[in-house]
Design a protein around this motif. Structure first.
Motif, PDB file in Angstrom:
ATOM      1  N   GLN A  28       0.606  -1.239  -0.311  1.00 49.19           N
ATOM      2  CA  GLN A  28       0.447   0.340  -0.492  1.00 49.19           C
ATOM      3  C   GLN A  28       0.731   1.140   0.012  1.00 49.19           C
ATOM      4  OE1 GLN A  28      -2.845  -0.358  -0.865  1.00 49.19           O
ATOM      5  NE2 GLN A  28      -3.333  -2.569  -0.331  1.00 49.19           N
ATOM      6  N   THR A  29       0.034   2.060   0.454  1.00 49.21           N
ATOM      7  CA  THR A  29       0.976   3.268  -0.509  1.00 49.21           C
ATOM      8  C   THR A  29       0.496   4.802   1.047  1.00 49.21           C
ATOM      9  OG1 THR A  29      -0.535   4.580  -2.172  1.00 49.21           O
ATOM     10  CG2 THR A  29       1.595   3.310  -2.736  1.00 49.21           C
ATOM     11  N   ILE A  30       1.276   5.486   1.067  1.00 48.40           N
ATOM     12  CA  ILE A  30       0.567   6.766   1.228  1.00 48.40           C
ATOM     13  C   ILE A  30       0.170   8.133  -0.253  1.00 48.40           C
ATOM     14  CG2 ILE A  30       3.229   7.798   2.220  1.00 48.40           C
ATOM     15  CD1 ILE A  30       1.807   9.620   3.858  1.00 48.40           C
ATOM     16  N   SER A  31      -0.895   8.484   0.304  1.00 46.32           N
ATOM     17  CA  SER A  31      -1.319   9.164  -1.208  1.00 46.32           C
ATOM     18  C   SER A  31      -0.434  10.565  -1.270  1.00 46.32           C
ATOM     19  CB  SER A  31      -3.031   9.572  -1.034  1.00 46.32           C
ATOM     20  OG  SER A  31      -3.557   8.315  -0.802  1.00 46.32           O
TER      21      SER A  31
ATOM     22  N   GLU B 250     -13.978   7.642   6.707  1.00 43.31           N
ATOM     23  CA  GLU B 250     -13.144   7.242   5.471  1.00 43.31           C
ATOM     24  C   GLU B 250     -12.988   6.100   5.461  1.00 43.31           C
ATOM     25  OE1 GLU B 250      -8.277   8.407   4.602  1.00 43.31           O
ATOM     26  OE2 GLU B 250      -8.879   8.036   6.784  1.00 43.31           O
TER      27      GLU B 250
ATOM     28  N   GLY C 224      -9.813   3.535   3.660  1.00 39.86           N
ATOM     29  CA  GLY C 224      -8.724   3.273   3.466  1.00 39.86           C
ATOM     30  C   GLY C 224      -8.272   4.546   3.911  1.00 39.86           C
TER      31      GLY C 224
ATOM     32  N   GLY D 154      -5.161   3.802   5.153  1.00 40.18           N
ATOM     33  CA  GLY D 154      -3.821   3.487   5.142  1.00 40.18           C
ATOM     34  C   GLY D 154      -3.020   3.678   6.757  1.00 40.18           C
TER      35      GLY D 154
ATOM     36  N   GLN E 122      -4.779  10.952   6.225  1.00 39.77           N
ATOM     37  CA  GLN E 122      -5.765  11.677   5.263  1.00 39.77           C
ATOM     38  C   GLN E 122      -6.704  11.419   6.217  1.00 39.77           C
ATOM     39  OE1 GLN E 122      -6.936  12.397   1.534  1.00 39.77           O
ATOM     40  NE2 GLN E 122      -7.850  13.715   3.524  1.00 39.77           N
TER      41      GLN E 122
ATOM     42  N   GLU F 188     -10.244   0.578   8.024  1.00 41.39           N
ATOM     43  CA  GLU F 188      -8.858  -0.177   7.316  1.00 41.39           C
ATOM     44  C   GLU F 188      -8.851  -1.305   6.574  1.00 41.39           C
ATOM     45  OE1 GLU F 188      -5.832   0.666   5.141  1.00 41.39           O
ATOM     46  OE2 GLU F 188      -5.647  -1.028   5.131  1.00 41.39           O
ATOM     47  N   VAL F 189      -8.525  -2.605   5.819  1.00 39.84           N
ATOM     48  CA  VAL F 189      -8.964  -3.522   5.530  1.00 39.84           C
ATOM     49  C   VAL F 189      -7.727  -4.552   5.464  1.00 39.84           C
ATOM     50  CG1 VAL F 189      -8.082  -4.431   3.187  1.00 39.84           C
ATOM     51  CG2 VAL F 189     -10.255  -4.791   4.313  1.00 39.84           C
TER      52      VAL F 189
ATOM     53  N   ASP G  24     -14.282  -4.337   6.253  1.00 44.71           N
ATOM     54  CA  ASP G  24     -14.107  -4.175   4.703  1.00 44.71           C
ATOM     55  C   ASP G  24     -15.215  -2.402   4.577  1.00 44.71           C
ATOM     56  OD1 ASP G  24     -14.468  -3.382   2.410  1.00 44.71           O
ATOM     57  OD2 ASP G  24     -15.246  -5.583   1.183  1.00 44.71           O
ATOM     58  N   GLY G  25     -14.947  -1.584   4.192  1.00 42.77           N
ATOM     59  CA  GLY G  25     -14.967   0.095   4.337  1.00 42.77           C
ATOM     60  C   GLY G  25     -16.284   0.023   3.124  1.00 42.77           C
TER      61      GLY G  25
ATOM     62  N   THR H 289     -10.579   6.388  -0.611  1.00 40.53           N
ATOM     63  CA  THR H 289      -8.739   6.910  -0.514  1.00 40.53           C
ATOM     64  C   THR H 289      -8.409   5.289  -1.209  1.00 40.53           C
ATOM     65  OG1 THR H 289      -8.035   5.994   1.540  1.00 40.53           O
ATOM     66  CG2 THR H 289      -8.264   8.159   1.497  1.00 40.53           C
TER      67      THR H 289
ATOM     68  N   THR I 219     -10.343  -3.507  -2.358  1.00 40.92           N
ATOM     69  CA  THR I 219     -10.128  -4.811  -2.128  1.00 40.92           C
ATOM     70  C   THR I 219     -10.328  -5.308  -0.905  1.00 40.92           C
ATOM     71  OG1 THR I 219      -7.800  -5.394  -0.673  1.00 40.92           O
ATOM     72  CG2 THR I 219      -7.733  -4.629  -2.948  1.00 40.92           C
TER      73      THR I 219
HETATM   74  N1  SAH Z   1      -5.882   7.224   3.314  1.00 40.09           N
HETATM   75  C1  SAH Z   1      -4.569   7.161   2.794  1.00 40.09           C
HETATM   76  C2  SAH Z   1      -4.286   6.498   1.507  1.00 40.09           C
HETATM   77  C3  SAH Z   1      -3.481   4.630   1.577  1.00 40.09           C
HETATM   78  S1  SAH Z   1      -4.108   4.181   0.302  1.00 40.09           S
HETATM   79  C4  SAH Z   1      -3.214   8.089   2.981  1.00 40.09           C
HETATM   80  O1  SAH Z   1      -3.676   8.989   3.579  1.00 40.09           O
HETATM   81  O2  SAH Z   1      -2.642   7.890   2.717  1.00 40.09           O
HETATM   82  C5  SAH Z   1      -5.349   3.468   0.375  1.00 40.09           C
HETATM   83  C6  SAH Z   1      -5.709   2.384   1.433  1.00 40.09           C
HETATM   84  O3  SAH Z   1      -6.944   1.846   1.530  1.00 40.09           O
HETATM   85  C7  SAH Z   1      -4.997   1.059   1.758  1.00 40.09           C
HETATM   86  O4  SAH Z   1      -4.605   1.000   2.852  1.00 40.09           O
HETATM   87  C8  SAH Z   1      -5.528  -0.693   1.446  1.00 40.09           C
HETATM   88  O5  SAH Z   1      -5.522  -1.287   2.686  1.00 40.09           O
HETATM   89  C9  SAH Z   1      -7.034   0.170   1.224  1.00 40.09           C
HETATM   90  N2  SAH Z   1      -8.199  -0.561   1.798  1.00 40.09           N
HETATM   91  C10 SAH Z   1      -8.161  -1.041   0.328  1.00 40.09           C
HETATM   92  N3  SAH Z   1      -9.851  -1.784  -0.329  1.00 40.09           N
HETATM   93  C11 SAH Z   1     -10.555  -0.844   1.066  1.00 40.09           C
HETATM   94  C12 SAH Z   1     -11.598  -1.363   1.661  1.00 40.09           C
HETATM   95  N4  SAH Z   1     -12.016  -2.236   1.115  1.00 40.09           N
HETATM   96  N5  SAH Z   1     -11.784  -0.964   3.400  1.00 40.09           N
HETATM   97  C13 SAH Z   1     -11.094  -0.530   3.797  1.00 40.09           C
HETATM   98  N6  SAH Z   1      -9.933  -0.251   3.406  1.00 40.09           N
HETATM   99  C14 SAH Z   1      -9.426  -0.581   2.355  1.00 40.09           C
END
Ligand code: SAH
Length: 226
Positions: A72-75, A97, A99, A101, A105, A120-121, A147-148, A164, A222
């Protein structure tokens, strides 16, 4: 200039300049050529270096995504600022929010005065983000693993929802959990090349109007680690 190219000299100030530049260049598409003072101040105060792995710390204030582990990444800072801007966060707003990560954010939204519920998943990322946000004093952030796409019904309705990671289509539960007048900011598209950032407003009569704004490249939403 050379040091900038090598990435060693980016600071919070140069990051803000880069965000303002990108905002200006994309303004015709996003409708927001200049971000509000509150958003820019939040971007200035949240220490991005505290959200990236130690190996990436010297790049923390560059205007680009960075790896945070677990694939995964930081946006990118500009994208975080844009999504915060598009949410029109009022102090006291309740934001969901999807995701978390590393929680960057989340922290920016807290700095804007919001109470943030973040899902966060990837469980270890959720745990680490919760610990980090608490240590940094972002007391109005609550993180849970899961799962969000189904949102957080117990805490709905929300004034704003930000996703995100990219969805193939807008998860219906998220629209349901949006309060009247609230807005959902979400990247939509099956393939990385065809994603667009959408802003969906829920009108007082319950109907929602979607606007496709900008081509973007997010990791996909995912079901979690295989
Ligand atoms: N908001 C973060 C961005 C993270 S990248 C920031 O500030 O940098 C996106 C994130 O979404 C990843 O950590 C990924 O694991 C998560 N993600 C992917 N599918 C998801 C789901 N179904 N439910 C919750 N989080 C999910």
């Amino acid at each position: 200039m050379l040091r900038n190219l090598l990435g060693a000299s980016a600071t919070a100030d140069t990051m803000l300049e880069a965000i303002a530049r990108d905002a200006h260049e994309t303004g015709d598409k996003t409708g927001r050529p200049v971000f509000g003072d509150a958003v820019m101040e939040a971007m200035r105060t949240v220490p991005r270096a505290a959200f990236v792995p130690e190996a990436e710390a010297s790049f923390a204030y560059e205007n680009r995504p960075l790896p945070i582990g677990h694939g995964q990444t930081i946006s990118q800072p500009y994208i975080v600022a844009l999504m915060s801007e598009l949410l029109d966060v009022e102090p006291g707003a309740r934001i969901l929010e999807v995701g978390t990560g590393c929680g960057y954010q989340t922290a920016v939204l807290c700095a804007l005065g919001a109470t943030v519920y973040s899902v966060e998943v990837v469980e270890p990322l959720a745990t680490a983000a919760a610990v980090r946000l608490k240590a940094l004093g972002y007391a109005k952030a609550t993180v849970r693993a899961g799962d969000g796409r189904t949102g957080w019904p117990e805490e709905a309705p929300f004034d704003g929802i930000v996703v995100t990671a990219a969805a193939a289509s807008v998860p219906p539960a998220l629209v349901v959990q949006l309060g009247p007048g609230g807005c959902l900011v979400i990247p939509v598209g099956r393939a990385a090349e065809t994603q667009h950032l959408q802003r969906i407003e829920k009108r007082a009569d319950g109907l929602s109007a979607a606007k496709s704004l900008l081509p973007v490249a997010f990791v996909p939403l995912t079901r979690g680690p295989a």
